[in-house]
Design an enzyme around this catalytic site. Structure first.
Site, short mmCIF file in Angstrom:
data_model
loop_
_atom_site.label_atom_id
_atom_site.label_comp_id
_atom_site.label_asym_id
_atom_site.label_seq_id
_atom_site.Cartn_x
_atom_site.Cartn_y
_atom_site.Cartn_z
N TRP A 12 0.83 -1.20 0.00
CA TRP A 12 0.00 0.00 0.00
C TRP A 12 0.87 1.26 0.00
O TRP A 12 0.57 2.24 -0.67
CB TRP A 12 -0.94 -0.04 1.19
CG TRP A 12 -2.04 0.96 1.27
CD1 TRP A 12 -2.60 1.42 2.43
CD2 TRP A 12 -2.77 1.62 0.23
NE1 TRP A 12 -3.62 2.30 2.16
CE2 TRP A 12 -3.74 2.45 0.81
CE3 TRP A 12 -2.69 1.58 -1.16
CZ2 TRP A 12 -4.63 3.25 0.08
CZ3 TRP A 12 -3.56 2.37 -1.91
CH2 TRP A 12 -4.51 3.20 -1.29
N LYS A 104 -4.66 0.36 9.36
CA LYS A 104 -6.00 0.04 9.84
C LYS A 104 -5.92 -0.90 11.03
O LYS A 104 -5.33 -1.97 10.95
CB LYS A 104 -6.82 -0.60 8.71
CG LYS A 104 -7.07 0.34 7.53
CD LYS A 104 -7.80 -0.34 6.39
CE LYS A 104 -8.06 0.65 5.26
NZ LYS A 104 -8.77 0.03 4.11
N ALA A 136 -3.96 -2.40 -2.86
CA ALA A 136 -2.75 -1.83 -3.45
C ALA A 136 -2.50 -2.35 -4.86
O ALA A 136 -2.03 -1.61 -5.73
CB ALA A 136 -1.55 -2.16 -2.56
N LYS A 187 -13.82 -4.20 9.42
CA LYS A 187 -14.13 -4.99 8.22
C LYS A 187 -13.12 -6.11 8.02
O LYS A 187 -13.44 -7.15 7.41
CB LYS A 187 -14.22 -4.09 6.99
CG LYS A 187 -12.97 -3.24 6.70
CD LYS A 187 -11.95 -3.93 5.83
CE LYS A 187 -10.73 -3.07 5.64
NZ LYS A 187 -9.70 -3.72 4.80
N ASP A 240 -15.55 -0.76 1.76
CA ASP A 240 -14.32 -1.47 2.15
C ASP A 240 -14.63 -2.89 2.58
O ASP A 240 -13.85 -3.83 2.34
CB ASP A 240 -13.65 -0.71 3.29
CG ASP A 240 -12.14 -0.89 3.32
OD1 ASP A 240 -11.61 -1.60 2.45
OD2 ASP A 240 -11.49 -0.31 4.20
N SER A 250 -7.27 -9.86 -0.85
CA SER A 250 -7.44 -9.64 0.59
C SER A 250 -6.66 -10.67 1.41
O SER A 250 -6.97 -11.86 1.39
CB SER A 250 -8.92 -9.71 0.96
OG SER A 250 -9.09 -9.75 2.36
N ARG A 251 -5.68 -10.20 2.17
CA ARG A 251 -4.95 -11.11 3.05
C ARG A 251 -5.86 -11.66 4.15
O ARG A 251 -5.72 -12.82 4.55
CB ARG A 251 -3.78 -10.37 3.70
CG ARG A 251 -2.64 -10.03 2.76
CD ARG A 251 -1.49 -9.43 3.53
NE ARG A 251 -0.39 -9.06 2.66
CZ ARG A 251 0.77 -8.60 3.10
NH1 ARG A 251 0.96 -8.45 4.40
NH2 ARG A 251 1.74 -8.29 2.25
N ASN A 252 -6.75 -10.82 4.65
CA ASN A 252 -7.64 -11.25 5.72
C ASN A 252 -8.55 -12.39 5.25
O ASN A 252 -8.73 -13.39 5.94
CB ASN A 252 -8.47 -10.06 6.21
CG ASN A 252 -7.61 -9.01 6.86
OD1 ASN A 252 -7.20 -9.14 8.00
ND2 ASN A 252 -7.32 -7.94 6.12
N GLU A 276 -4.01 -7.87 9.48
CA GLU A 276 -4.49 -6.90 10.47
C GLU A 276 -5.74 -7.39 11.19
O GLU A 276 -5.95 -7.11 12.37
CB GLU A 276 -4.75 -5.55 9.80
CG GLU A 276 -3.50 -4.83 9.33
CD GLU A 276 -2.66 -4.24 10.45
OE1 GLU A 276 -2.93 -4.54 11.63
OE2 GLU A 276 -1.73 -3.48 10.14
#
Length: 327
Positions: A12, A104, A136, A187, A240, A250-252, A276
């Protein structure tokens, strides 16, 4: 010409540096890691983070934090766990302009939002949270999106809007920095739960219901913490949330998917990298207790991540809750 320094050379941070440079700013990208600076200086890319994305030669890459002197904007793009440390390092300098935070999450020890942490260390600096649907991988490739510059200072938010907006990055302003930051942090937890759904083989209906009720939980906690409910219906809330719950970037979500497939939490963290939402889940759970707010999805996610609860039982536990009106 506006002078912008991006603190943090992750995906990012790199994407924002490229975007600001293409917008006509004088840009520097800072990393505390000498080997990372050497890699980016030599290769102008980090294939692990942003494949086939290259930093323009005009972007200065450095590990010398004094580069922030004379900045119009200083952007903090580090993991949430490093925000206080970076702010403390900035306090050694006098003229670094508006602080723009794109990290975040929450601070673990205090449960404070990250803008609160920054203001605690740098009380005279205007702080803007820049957040919204902005992977990103897409921003760096000039794929259009819209995000929000949120601040208690309208002048600071408008300055960020003016400097960083481009033909492919449309920036709105908001006075609700509480709601914007909470949307960006919470989120990620819901996205992990959405990944659980994919990992255990549930369907689109299940995920849609989870995303919708997850949004309700985000807004419920947000209002108790002083946010405006309507903020969660905007880019920093539903916008988001949707992109983080559904995107392969998305890593999450990817982290949750691995756990749903049977990977241990420790192994999934090691394979995915910084997640995160993993840290935010613990802090959101603590906030739910502090404010006495019912957050069933976040609570189930917390139990799966920190108490070794069975991911396959999460949906069953949620579905068996007492019937009620939708709110």
């Amino acid at each position: 010409m506006s002078k912008v320094t991006v603190l943090g050379s992750g995906g990012w941070g790199m994407a924002l540096a490229i975007s600001a440079f293409k917008g006509g700013c004088e840009v520097a990208l800072w990393s505390p890691f000498k080997e990372e600076v050497e890699l980016l200086t030599r290769e102008r890319t980090n294939e692990r983070l942003l494949k086939d994305v290259y930093l323009p030669e005009g972007i200065k890459i450095t590990d010398d934090l004094s580069v922030v002197e004379g900045d119009t904007l200083t952007i903090i793009a580090t993991p949430s766990t490093a925000v206080r440390e970076v702010a403390e390092k900035l306090s050694a300098f006098k003229d670094f302009g508006i602080i723009v935070n794109v990290s975040k999450g929450f601070e673990k020890e205090s449960l404070k939002r990250l803008s609160q942490v920054i203001k605690e260390v740098l009380p005279t600096s205007p702080v803007v949270a820049l957040t919204g649907p902005s992977h990103a991988e897409e921003v760096a490739r000039n794929i259009p999106t819209s995000i929000v510059a949120a601040s208690s200072s309208q002048a600071a938010a408008e300055a960020v809007q003016s400097i960083l907006s481009s033909e492919t990055l449309r920036i709105y302003t908001s006075g609700d920095i509480i709601g914007a930051e909470l949307g960006g942090a919470l989120k990620n937890v819901i996205a992990i739960a959405a990944g659980f759904c994919d990992g255990v083989g549930l369907g689109d209906n299940t995920k849609a219901a989870l995303i919708t009720r997850g949004l309700a939980e985000m807004a419920r906690l947000g209002v108790c913490m002083g946010a405006k409910e309507y903020t969660f219906a905007g880019l920093t809330g539903i916008g988001d949330l949707v992109v983080t719950c559904t995107s392969a970037h998305s890593r999450n979500n990817r982290f949750g998917y691995k756990i749903g497939k049977g990977t241990s939490v420790e192994t999934a963290l090691r394979e995915v990298g910084t997640v995160e939402g993993y840290y935010a889940a613990e802090m959101a759970y603590s906030l739910s207790k502090k404010y006495n707010v019912e957050l069933p999805i976040i609570e189930e996610c917390y139990k799966a991540l920190y108490e070794n609860a069975d991911v396959n039982e999460i949906v069953s536990n949620l579905m068996k809750r007492p019937n009620r009106k939708e709110r």
